[in-house]
Enzyme design. Structure first.
Site, PDB file in Angstrom:
ATOM      1  N   ASP A 479       0.839  -1.200   0.000  1.00 43.66           N
ATOM      2  CA  ASP A 479       0.000   0.000   0.000  1.00 43.66           C
ATOM      3  C   ASP A 479       0.876   1.253   0.000  1.00 43.66           C
ATOM      4  O   ASP A 479       2.088   1.198   0.275  1.00 43.66           O
ATOM      5  CB  ASP A 479      -0.880  -0.049   1.264  1.00 43.66           C
ATOM      6  CG  ASP A 479      -2.159   0.763   1.138  1.00 43.66           C
ATOM      7  OD1 ASP A 479      -2.278   1.556   0.184  1.00 43.66           O
ATOM      8  OD2 ASP A 479      -3.035   0.617   2.011  1.00 43.66           O
ATOM      9  N   ASP A 549     -10.567   1.929  -3.367  1.00 51.56           N
ATOM     10  CA  ASP A 549     -11.179   1.629  -2.076  1.00 51.56           C
ATOM     11  C   ASP A 549     -12.691   1.616  -2.197  1.00 51.56           C
ATOM     12  O   ASP A 549     -13.386   1.206  -1.261  1.00 51.56           O
ATOM     13  CB  ASP A 549     -10.777   2.683  -1.036  1.00 51.56           C
ATOM     14  CG  ASP A 549      -9.403   2.386  -0.466  1.00 51.56           C
ATOM     15  OD1 ASP A 549      -8.902   1.279  -0.699  1.00 51.56           O
ATOM     16  OD2 ASP A 549      -8.829   3.263   0.192  1.00 51.56           O
TER      17      ASP A 549
HETATM   18  C1  DGJ Z   1      -5.817   1.859   1.881  1.00 54.91           C
HETATM   19  C2  DGJ Z   1      -6.144   0.642   1.093  1.00 54.91           C
HETATM   20  O1  DGJ Z   1      -6.597   0.992  -0.179  1.00 54.91           O
HETATM   21  C3  DGJ Z   1      -7.151  -0.198   1.859  1.00 54.91           C
HETATM   22  O2  DGJ Z   1      -7.544  -1.304   1.101  1.00 54.91           O
HETATM   23  C4  DGJ Z   1      -6.530  -0.623   3.150  1.00 54.91           C
HETATM   24  O3  DGJ Z   1      -5.453  -1.474   2.904  1.00 54.91           O
HETATM   25  C5  DGJ Z   1      -6.094   0.603   3.943  1.00 54.91           C
HETATM   26  N1  DGJ Z   1      -5.265   1.476   3.163  1.00 54.91           N
HETATM   27  C6  DGJ Z   1      -5.352   0.202   5.181  1.00 54.91           C
HETATM   28  O4  DGJ Z   1      -4.826   1.256   5.841  1.00 54.91           O
END
Ligand code: DGJ
Length: 743
Positions: A479, A549
C-alpha cells in the site's frame, strides 16, 4: 521481417501485420517522422511523405538557401528547442556554458533480435523471435553527447514501445532538464483526446475532449502516477466507437511524476509527448554516465477503442506481467480490512478465515494493523514487527494456522511510510522526506520515507523478506497512502535535488525488483489508497492492483470500465464488500456486487460470519461461478459494450481467443418506469457464422444475430406485468455465459 531499412535514404520502416511506423533522417541530420498508422506495404522510398512546401516568411529556416526547410513545418521524431522549431521539445539539456541549444544528428543504427531490459526500470520484455528492436544513435558532436532512441516492434501486437537514453561521452557534466520518452508529430489534429482521470474512490473515469490549438495535458507532480490522472492518453477520430474507427494510445510504463500532452500548432499538427514531468526535474549527468528515460507503449488501432484495449491487454499479459504469473490462476481472496479495520486479534481472524474457506475462498489477506502498536492510523508505520497483543504467536503462527486450513496467507505492508509515533522515527528521524528548514506536512498522520537512500531500501528489504521467509507468505499487498510533500533529501546535496522524485521511484523499483526476483512465488498486489498508483510500472512487479477503495457495485462499473481501457482485467483487484457500502452508504444486492466483481480478480472484503445462511449459499455459488470462468477472464479478449459514463446501463464481455465461449456482464443502474418492450444487448467478438447457447439453454442463437440484433434481455417490470417480469428495481445485473455450438 519487422524492420525495413533503406540505408541509402536513411529510412526506417517498422511494420508487422497491423501497423507501420516510418521515419527518416532529414537533410539536416535530424530525424523526421513520416507515417504512423495502419500497416503499409514496404516501399523503397517513403521520403515524399516528408515533403515540405510551406514557404512562409514568418518561419525561421535551417539553411540560408532553402527558406522552406523549417523545423517548425516538418514532422519530427525527437525535436530540440533552440533552432527553428518553437514547439515544446523532447529534450532540453543545460550545457556547462549555460546554453541549452543542442543538435542531435544521426550517427547510425543497430537492430536487436528481441528486446533488452532498461537498467533499473520496469519495461516490457521479449525473447528473440518475438520482437525486433531498432536502436538509433544520434550525436551532438559539439559536446560529445549520445542520444539513443529505442523502438521495439512485436510480431503479434499493434503496440510499439519506445524509450530514450542519453550518454555523456564528453568531459563536462551536463544537466538534463527534459527527456521525454516519446515525441510524435501527427499530421492533423482531428482527434478527441481520451484520458482517465479521477480522485480517491473514483479512479480512472473516462474523460474526452476535442483537441484544440495549444497545449492540453495531463500530469502528476505528486511523486506517484496518482488517483487524479493515469499516465495514459489516447486519441480517437471523432466518429471512432468502441469497435470501429482509428485510435492511438500512449501509455507510460512509470509510477512517478509524469507529463502527457498534445500540442496543436498553427498548422494543426498534433505533437504528442509523454515522459517524466520536467517540472522539478533536473538530472546531473557526469562524464561517462548514462540516463535512461522510462518506456512508453504506443498503440494504433483501426478497430476502435476495444482494438486498442485488446492490443494493450495482450502485450501486458505476455510481455509485461512476470512470466511466473502470466498463466497462474489468481486466488479468490478474502481481506479483513472492511470486516475489522484495526480491531482484530488472532481468534477473530481465524474465525473469518475458516468461514471464508468453507465458502470456497483460497487466500486470506491480513490488512493494516498487525504490527507495532497500530490500533489506529496515527502510529507504527515503519515498525514492521508483529504486535504481540493482537497476535501473541506472531504472524508466523497465524499464517501457519491459516495455511493448515488449506488457504494461502497474505500480508499488508506500507513499506514507503513512517509514523511520527514509531520506533523507526525515533531511531532514524533523518529517513523522513522533509525540508530541514520547514516542518513537514502530514497526510493520514504519516510521512514518506526517503527511498533515495539505499539504507532505507535495505531496511525494508530485510523486514519484508524476514516475514516472507518466516511466515511463508503467499501474497503481499503493498500500500502507499499519501503523496510526497516537501520533496527534499539531505543525502542528495544542494545541487542535485532535481533528481529527487526520479531517484525516489528508482528506490521503490529497486525494492520491488529485489523482492520479486528473490521470491518470485509471492503474488504482489499494488495499492495506493486504492488505485492511486495503478500503472504499467507497478504491473511489471505486481501482477494485480487494488483498483479502488470504492467497492460500491455502481461506482465500480465506472472504475472498472475506465481501468479496462489499459489494464488486463485479471490485474484489476475487485472485491464484493458489505452493505451499506462503506464509501457511498449505498445498498446493492449481493448479486449486483458479485456480477461487477467477477470482471477482475475476485474476492471479498467483509466478515462472512455476519451473513445469513442464504447469503452464504449465494457467496458459495458466486465463487463456484468465478472459478469456472477465471481462465476465460484471464486469457480472453475484452470488449466494452455500453459505457456507464454515457448511459444508465453498462455492459462488457470477455470472449475466448477461439470464440468458443464468452462471459457477458450487463448492469442497469436505476429502474426506468414504463421501459422499452424489447430490450437487447448487442454483443461483439463472436463467430458470426456459428450459433451460441446462452446459459446452457437449448435454444441456439446465431453469432451474427447476437452481434447485429443483440441478445434479448430478460423482461423488465413495467408497472403491470408482475407475472411476466424477470427483473426490476434499481441496480439490476445479469451475467450471461455463451458457448459456441460445435466449438
Ligand atoms: C488503503 C487501502 O486501499 C485499503 O484497502 C486498506 O489497505 C487501507 N489502506 C489500510 O490502511
Amino acid at each position: 521481417m519487422l524492420i525495413f531499412i533503406n540505408e541509402e535514404l536513411n529510412q526506417f520502416h517498422l511494420t508487422n501485420k497491423t501497423v507501420s511506423y516510418i521515419f527518416h533522417v532529414m537533410k539536416n541530420g535530424e530525424l523526421g517522422q513520416l507515417y504512423y498508422g495502419k500497416r503499409l506495404e514496404n516501399q523503397a522510398d517513403f521520403s515524399h511523405f516528408g515533403a515540405y512546401h510551406i514557404p512562409t516568411a514568418a518561419s525561421c529556416h535551417v539553411e540560408k538557401d532553402d527558406p522552406a526547410f523549417s523545423l517548425e513545418t516538418v514532422c519530427q521524431e525527437y525535436p530540440v528547442y533552440g533552432t527553428t522549431d518553437f514547439r515544446e521539445p523532447a529534450i532540453s539539456l543545460r550545457h556547462p556554458s549555460g546554453s541549452s541549444v543542442s543538435k542531435f544528428e544521426y550517427a547510425g543504427y543497430e537492430v536487436l533480435d528481441g528486446k533488452e531490459r532498461i537498467p533499473g526500470l520496469p519495461s516490457t520484455f521479449a525473447n528473440a523471435g518475438e520482437a525486433s528492436t531498432l536502436v538509433i544513435t544520434l550525436i551532438d558532436n559539439l559536446r560529445d553527447i549520445k542520444l539513443k532512441l529505442y523502438y521495439t516492434i512485436f510480431e503479434n501486437s499493434s503496440s510499439i514501445t519506445r524509450h530514450a537514453s542519453l550518454e555523456n561521452d564528453g568531459e563536462h557534466p551536463i544537466d538534463i532538464e527534459r527527456l521525454m520518452s516519446l515525441s510524435l508529430d501527427l499530421n492533423d489534429h482531428d482527434f478527441m483526446m481520451v484520458h482517465l482521470a479521477g480522485a480517491w474512490s473514483r479512479e480512472r473515469h473516462v474523460k474526452e475532449r476535442k483537441l484544440q490549438t495549444g497545449i492540453q495535458s495531463i500530469s502528476s507532480i505528486r511523486g506517484a502516477s496518482s488517483h487524479q490522472h493515469n499516465p495514459f492518453l489516447a486519441l480517437k477520430r471523432p466518429h471512432t466507437t468502441e469497435n470501429n474507427g482509428e485510435a492511438y494510445s500512449f501509455h507510460f510504463v512509470y509510477s512517478g511524476n509524469f507529463l502527457a500532452q498534445a500540442e496543436v500548432d498553427h498548422y494543426n499538427t498534433a505533437r504528442i509527448q509523454i515522459g517524466i514531468h520536467p517540472f522539478q526535474f533536473n538530472w546531473r549527468l557526469n562524464p561517462g554516465e548514462a540516463f535512461h528515460a522510462p518506456e512508453v507503449v504506443m498503440t494504433y488501432s483501426d478497430l476502435g477503442l476495444n482494438g486498442l484495449t485488446q492490443s494493450l491487454h495482450t502485450l501486458y499479459r505476455e510481455h509485461l506481467i512476470a512470466p511466473v504469473w502470466q498463466k497462474r490462476q489468481r486466488p479468490v481472496v478474502i481481506n479483513n480490512w472492511e470486516a475489522t479495520y484495526f480491531d482484530f486479534n488472532a481468534e477473530k481472524i481465524l474465525v473469518i478465515a475458516r468461514q471464508a474457506k468453507e465458502l470456497g475462498v483460497e487466500l486470506f489477506v491480513l490488512d493494516d494493523g498487525w504490527f507495532g502498536k497500530r490500533n489506529d492510523d496515527t502510529t507504527s508505520l515503519g515498525d514492521w514487527f508483529t504486535d504481540p497483543d493482537k497476535l501473541p504467536g506472531g504472524i508466523e503462527a497465524l499464517s501457519r494456522a491459516i495455511q493448515n486450513e488449506g488457504m494461502q496467507f497474505g500480508l499488508w505492508f506500507e513499506p514507503e511510510m513512517i509514523s511520527e509515533e514509531s520506533d523507526l522515527y525515533e531511531k532514524h528521524p533523518d529517513w523522513v522526506i522533509y525540508d530541514p528548514e520547514r516542518p513537514p506536512s502530514y497526510g493520514r498522520n504519516q510521512w514518506v520515507l526517503d527511498y533515495t537512500r539505499e539504507e532505507v531500501v535495505d531496511y525494508l528489504y530485510e523486514r519484508i523478506s524476514s516475514f516472507i521467509r518466516s511466515a511463508k507468505l503467499n501474497y503481499i499487498k503493498w500500500d502507499m497512502n499519501r503523496n510526497i510533500t516537501e520533496a527534499y533529501s539531505a543525502s542528495l546535496g544542494q545541487d542535485r535535488q532535481g533528481e529527487f522524485f526520479h531517484r525516489y521511484i528508482l528506490g521503490v523499483y529497486d525494492l520491488y525488483e529485489r523482492l520479486t526476483s528473490k521470491y518470485p512465488e509471492v503474488l504482489f498486489e499494488s495499492c495506493a489508497g486504492g488505485g492511486g498508483r495503478f500503472d504499467a510500472g507497478m504491473l511489471y512487479y505486481a501482477p494485480q492492483a487494488w483498483a479502488s477503495d470504492d467497492t460500491d457495485a455502481v461506482e465500480r462499473l465506472k472504475i472498472q470500465y475506465g481501468s479496462s481501457f489499459v489494464y488486463p482485467i485479471y490485474s484489476i483487484g475487485s472485491h464484493v464488500s458489505d452493505i451499506p457500502n462503506h464509501q457511498t452508504l449505498r445498498s446493492t444486492s449481493l448479486k449486483a456486487r458479485g456480477d461487477a466483481a467477477y470482471f477482475g480478480t475476485f474476492g471479498y472484503e467483509l466478515d462472512p460470519n455476519k451473513m445469513t445462511d442464504e447469503e452464504k449459499a449465494e457467496v458459495k455459488a458466486q465463487i463456484v461461478t468465478y472459478k469456472l470462468h477465471r481462465t476465460l477472464i484471464r486469457h480472453g479478449d475484452f470488449y466494452r459494450l455500453i459505457s456507464p459514463f454515457e448511459s444508465n446501463e453498462a455492459a462488457w464481455m470477455v470472449v475466448s481467443k477461439n470464440r468458443a465461449e464468452a462471459l457477458i456482464g450487463w448492469y442497469k443502474i436505476l429502474a426506468t418506469p414504463n421501459p422499452k418492450k424489447i430490450q437487447t444487448l448487442k454483443l461483439a467478438g463472436l463467430d458470426s457464422v456459428s450459433t451460441y447457447q446462452v446459459n446452457g439453454s437449448d435454444q441456439a442463437f446465431g453469432g451474427d444475430e447476437l452481434m447485429q440484433r443483440g441478445l434479448a434481455l430478460p423482461v423488465e417490470y413495467n408497472g403491470v406485468n408482475q407475472h411476466q417480469a424477470e427483473r426490476g428495481g434499481d441496480f439490476q445485473s445479469y451475467v450471461f455465459y455463451l458457448t459456441k455450438n460445435g466449438g
